[in-house]
Design a protein around this motif. Structure first.
Motif, PDB file in Angstrom:
ATOM      1  N   ALA A   1      49.929  36.998  53.039  1.00 13.95           N
ATOM      2  CA  ALA A   1      50.787  37.172  51.870  1.00 13.95           C
ATOM      3  C   ALA A   1      51.917  36.153  51.914  1.00 13.95           C
ATOM      4  CB  ALA A   1      51.353  38.591  51.839  1.00 13.95           C
ATOM      5  N   GLY A   2      52.156  35.499  50.791  1.00 12.04           N
ATOM      6  CA  GLY A   2      53.147  34.436  50.728  1.00 12.04           C
ATOM      7  C   GLY A   2      52.581  33.070  50.998  1.00 12.04           C
ATOM      8  N   GLY A   3      51.371  33.016  51.541  1.00 15.12           N
ATOM      9  CA  GLY A   3      50.710  31.744  51.811  1.00 15.12           C
ATOM     10  C   GLY A   3      49.939  31.246  50.615  1.00 15.12           C
ATOM     11  N   SER A   4      49.276  30.116  50.778  1.00 13.54           N
ATOM     12  CA  SER A   4      48.523  29.533  49.667  1.00 13.54           C
ATOM     13  C   SER A   4      47.187  28.966  50.147  1.00 13.54           C
ATOM     14  CB  SER A   4      49.345  28.416  48.999  1.00 13.54           C
ATOM     15  OG  SER A   4      49.739  27.443  49.950  1.00 13.54           O
ATOM     16  N   GLU A   5      46.582  29.650  51.134  1.00 15.89           N
ATOM     17  CA  GLU A   5      45.297  29.180  51.644  1.00 15.89           C
ATOM     18  C   GLU A   5      44.478  30.351  52.169  1.00 15.89           C
ATOM     19  OE1 GLU A   5      44.474  25.277  53.955  1.00 15.89           O
ATOM     20  OE2 GLU A   5      44.619  26.825  55.506  1.00 15.89           O
ATOM     21  N   ILE A   6      43.181  30.303  51.889  1.00 13.93           N
ATOM     22  CA  ILE A   6      42.215  31.244  52.449  1.00 13.93           C
ATOM     23  C   ILE A   6      41.582  30.568  53.651  1.00 13.93           C
ATOM     24  CG2 ILE A   6      40.157  32.618  51.977  1.00 13.93           C
ATOM     25  CD1 ILE A   6      40.822  32.217  48.949  1.00 13.93           C
ATOM     26  N   ALA A   7      41.570  31.230  54.787  1.00  8.31           N
ATOM     27  CA  ALA A   7      41.034  30.626  56.005  1.00  8.31           C
ATOM     28  C   ALA A   7      39.551  30.329  55.857  1.00  8.31           C
ATOM     29  CB  ALA A   7      41.272  31.556  57.192  1.00  8.31           C
ATOM     30  N   ALA A   8      39.106  29.292  56.544  1.00 11.59           N
ATOM     31  CA  ALA A   8      37.697  28.910  56.517  1.00 11.59           C
ATOM     32  C   ALA A   8      36.825  30.040  57.052  1.00 11.59           C
ATOM     33  CB  ALA A   8      37.486  27.651  57.355  1.00 11.59           C
ATOM     34  N   ALA A   9      35.617  30.147  56.489  1.00 10.46           N
ATOM     35  CA  ALA A   9      34.625  31.143  56.909  1.00 10.46           C
ATOM     36  C   ALA A   9      35.138  32.562  56.734  1.00 10.46           C
ATOM     37  CB  ALA A   9      34.184  30.898  58.353  1.00 10.46           C
ATOM     38  N   SER A  10      35.868  32.800  55.631  1.00 10.49           N
ATOM     39  CA  SER A  10      36.362  34.134  55.298  1.00 10.49           C
ATOM     40  C   SER A  10      35.547  34.720  54.154  1.00 10.49           C
ATOM     41  CB  SER A  10      37.839  34.084  54.894  1.00 10.49           C
ATOM     42  OG  SER A  10      38.659  33.709  55.974  1.00 10.49           O
ATOM     43  N   PHE A  11      35.293  36.032  54.228  1.00 12.54           N
ATOM     44  CA  PHE A  11      34.536  36.715  53.193  1.00 12.54           C
ATOM     45  C   PHE A  11      35.449  37.215  52.074  1.00 12.54           C
ATOM     46  CE2 PHE A  11      31.482  37.016  56.657  1.00 12.54           C
ATOM     47  CZ  PHE A  11      30.277  36.813  56.009  1.00 12.54           C
ATOM     48  N   ALA A  12      34.850  37.405  50.917  1.00 13.85           N
ATOM     49  CA  ALA A  12      35.524  38.000  49.768  1.00 13.85           C
ATOM     50  C   ALA A  12      34.445  38.654  48.911  1.00 13.85           C
ATOM     51  CB  ALA A  12      36.288  36.937  48.977  1.00 13.85           C
ATOM     52  N   ALA A  13      34.857  39.216  47.790  1.00  8.46           N
ATOM     53  CA  ALA A  13      33.913  39.795  46.839  1.00  8.46           C
ATOM     54  C   ALA A  13      34.359  39.415  45.440  1.00  8.46           C
ATOM     55  CB  ALA A  13      33.850  41.320  46.993  1.00  8.46           C
ATOM     56  N   PRO A  14      33.421  39.272  44.499  1.00  7.93           N
ATOM     57  CA  PRO A  14      33.805  38.882  43.136  1.00  7.93           C
ATOM     58  C   PRO A  14      34.586  39.970  42.430  1.00  7.93           C
ATOM     59  CG  PRO A  14      31.462  39.383  43.254  1.00  7.93           C
ATOM     60  CD  PRO A  14      31.963  39.383  44.653  1.00  7.93           C
ATOM     61  N   GLU A  15      35.293  39.575  41.395  1.00  2.00           N
ATOM     62  CA  GLU A  15      36.145  40.491  40.642  1.00  2.00           C
ATOM     63  C   GLU A  15      35.370  41.687  40.109  1.00  2.00           C
ATOM     64  OE1 GLU A  15      39.713  39.970  37.339  1.00  2.00           O
ATOM     65  OE2 GLU A  15      38.121  38.458  37.486  1.00  2.00           O
ATOM     66  N   GLN A  16      34.093  41.497  39.775  1.00  5.57           N
ATOM     67  CA  GLN A  16      33.294  42.576  39.205  1.00  5.57           C
ATOM     68  C   GLN A  16      33.045  43.706  40.202  1.00  5.57           C
ATOM     69  OE1 GLN A  16      32.749  39.385  39.045  1.00  5.57           O
ATOM     70  NE2 GLN A  16      32.308  38.762  36.942  1.00  5.57           N
ATOM     71  N   GLU A  17      33.265  43.453  41.491  1.00  2.00           N
ATOM     72  CA  GLU A  17      33.037  44.480  42.509  1.00  2.00           C
ATOM     73  C   GLU A  17      34.204  45.454  42.639  1.00  2.00           C
ATOM     74  OE1 GLU A  17      30.311  44.981  45.124  1.00  2.00           O
ATOM     75  OE2 GLU A  17      29.524  44.342  43.193  1.00  2.00           O
ATOM     76  N   ARG A  18      35.356  45.076  42.151  1.00  2.00           N
ATOM     77  CA  ARG A  18      36.549  45.889  42.388  1.00  2.00           C
ATOM     78  C   ARG A  18      36.417  47.346  41.929  1.00  2.00           C
ATOM     79  NH1 ARG A  18      42.836  44.648  40.511  1.00  2.00           N
ATOM     80  NH2 ARG A  18      43.733  46.467  41.567  1.00  2.00           N
ATOM     81  N   PRO A  19      35.851  47.637  40.745  1.00  2.00           N
ATOM     82  CA  PRO A  19      35.770  49.044  40.322  1.00  2.00           C
ATOM     83  C   PRO A  19      34.931  49.932  41.241  1.00  2.00           C
ATOM     84  CG  PRO A  19      35.425  47.575  38.455  1.00  2.00           C
ATOM     85  CD  PRO A  19      35.369  46.724  39.684  1.00  2.00           C
ATOM     86  N   PHE A  20      34.040  49.331  42.023  1.00  2.00           N
ATOM     87  CA  PHE A  20      33.164  50.110  42.889  1.00  2.00           C
ATOM     88  C   PHE A  20      33.808  50.437  44.240  1.00  2.00           C
ATOM     89  CE2 PHE A  20      30.371  47.524  40.155  1.00  2.00           C
ATOM     90  CZ  PHE A  20      29.684  48.546  39.514  1.00  2.00           C
ATOM     91  N   MET A  21      35.000  49.920  44.487  1.00  2.00           N
ATOM     92  CA  MET A  21      35.652  50.132  45.780  1.00  2.00           C
ATOM     93  C   MET A  21      37.094  50.582  45.576  1.00  2.00           C
ATOM     94  SD  MET A  21      34.046  46.988  48.033  1.00  2.00           S
ATOM     95  CE  MET A  21      33.766  45.776  46.745  1.00  2.00           C
ATOM     96  N   PRO A  22      37.290  51.801  45.040  1.00  5.21           N
ATOM     97  CA  PRO A  22      38.641  52.276  44.735  1.00  5.21           C
ATOM     98  C   PRO A  22      39.381  52.838  45.940  1.00  5.21           C
ATOM     99  CG  PRO A  22      37.049  53.927  44.097  1.00  5.21           C
ATOM    100  CD  PRO A  22      36.256  52.739  44.581  1.00  5.21           C
ATOM    101  N   SER A  23      38.695  52.980  47.085  1.00 12.03           N
ATOM    102  CA  SER A  23      39.331  53.545  48.275  1.00 12.03           C
ATOM    103  C   SER A  23      38.918  52.751  49.504  1.00 12.03           C
ATOM    104  CB  SER A  23      38.929  55.012  48.448  1.00 12.03           C
ATOM    105  OG  SER A  23      37.564  55.118  48.810  1.00 12.03           O
TER     106      SER A  23
END
Length: 234
Positions: free
Chosen positions: A146-168
């Motif tokens: 938080a406060g930074g401006s870079e995602i570390a190499a070889a880091s996972f994420a999920a697309p925006e469309q996945e957010r509603p399926f993971m509310p907790s």
């Protein structure tokens, strides 16, 4: 050391201890021992996880209290990353020694598990308005600070469309096939720079049907990374 090691799953690394046991390293901060079925399970509530004040949405001293919680945990043996990691030894760090029941022999299979790259067979690039998300178990991320401006190499994420399926936090751990005892309660919204290389695929047969992405290279973001949203565990 795990900051420079590719993630095995979102927020997770694999390691082998000096005691020759396999460990899951969660968020680059906490090591969990993996045991064969039949061994006693030390209750996670011994370290008061679900009742921790830093899990509350209105906590005013979240990072400070989280660091105090880490200091309460037991130390691990020296750890060595596995799964594409560079050789080296991680000195004793704060660690949560919790035995998790798995099928017989899982310890050895975990220690030699292949990288997840084989389940990310597709390649694409981010667009000008792409937003992706990361669910992590701790309020301080070592992959997208938080406060930074870079995602570390070889880091996972999920697309925006996945957010509603993971509310907790537990929903995220299940959908993303995270074999971790801890719920992923901290949600980071990330805006990768346009044209960023992205690997993508499914979260695997053990998931609830999730889609995942990985940034193979260190990735600048279009805006400073905001503090994570806090999700309920259940």
């Amino acid at each position: 050391m795990f900051d420079a090691v590719p993630e095995w799953r979102m927020g997770l690394h694999l390691a082998v201890g000096a005691d020759e046991r396999a460990y899951l390293v969660i968020g680059g901060e906490v090591a969990v021992a993996v045991e064969e079925i039949g061994t006693p399970i030390e209750p996670v509530e011994r370290v008061a996880y679900l009742t921790s004040s830093w899990l509350r949405p209105d906590c005013p001293r979240r990072e400070e209290l989280f660091e105090e919680w880490l200091d309460y945990l037991w130390p691990t043996p020296e750890l060595r990353p596995v799964g594409g990691a560079e050789p080296g030894v991680l000195g004793s760090e704060a660690g949560l020694r919790v035995a998790t029941p798995t099928e017989s022999g899982a310890t050895n299979r975990l220690a030699t598990a292949p990288a997840d790259g084989g389940q990310l067979p597709f390649a694409t690039r981010s667009q000008a308005g792409t937003v992706v998300y990361r669910w992590e178990p701790f309020p301080v991320s070592r992959r997208c600070r938080a406060g930074g401006s870079e995602i570390a190499a070889a880091s996972f994420a999920a697309p925006e469309q996945e957010r509603p399926f993971m509310p907790s936090g537990f929903a995220a751990a299940s959908r993303l096939a995270l074999p971790s005892l801890l719920p992923a309660c901290f949600l980071y919204a990330l805006e990768p720079a346009a044209g960023t290389a992205i690997e993508c695929g499914t979260a695997g047969p053990m998931s609830d049907g999730g889609v995942r992405m990985r940034f193979p290279h260190a990735t600048p973001t279009r805006a400073r990374i905001a503090a994570p949203a806090v999700l309920p565990p259940l």
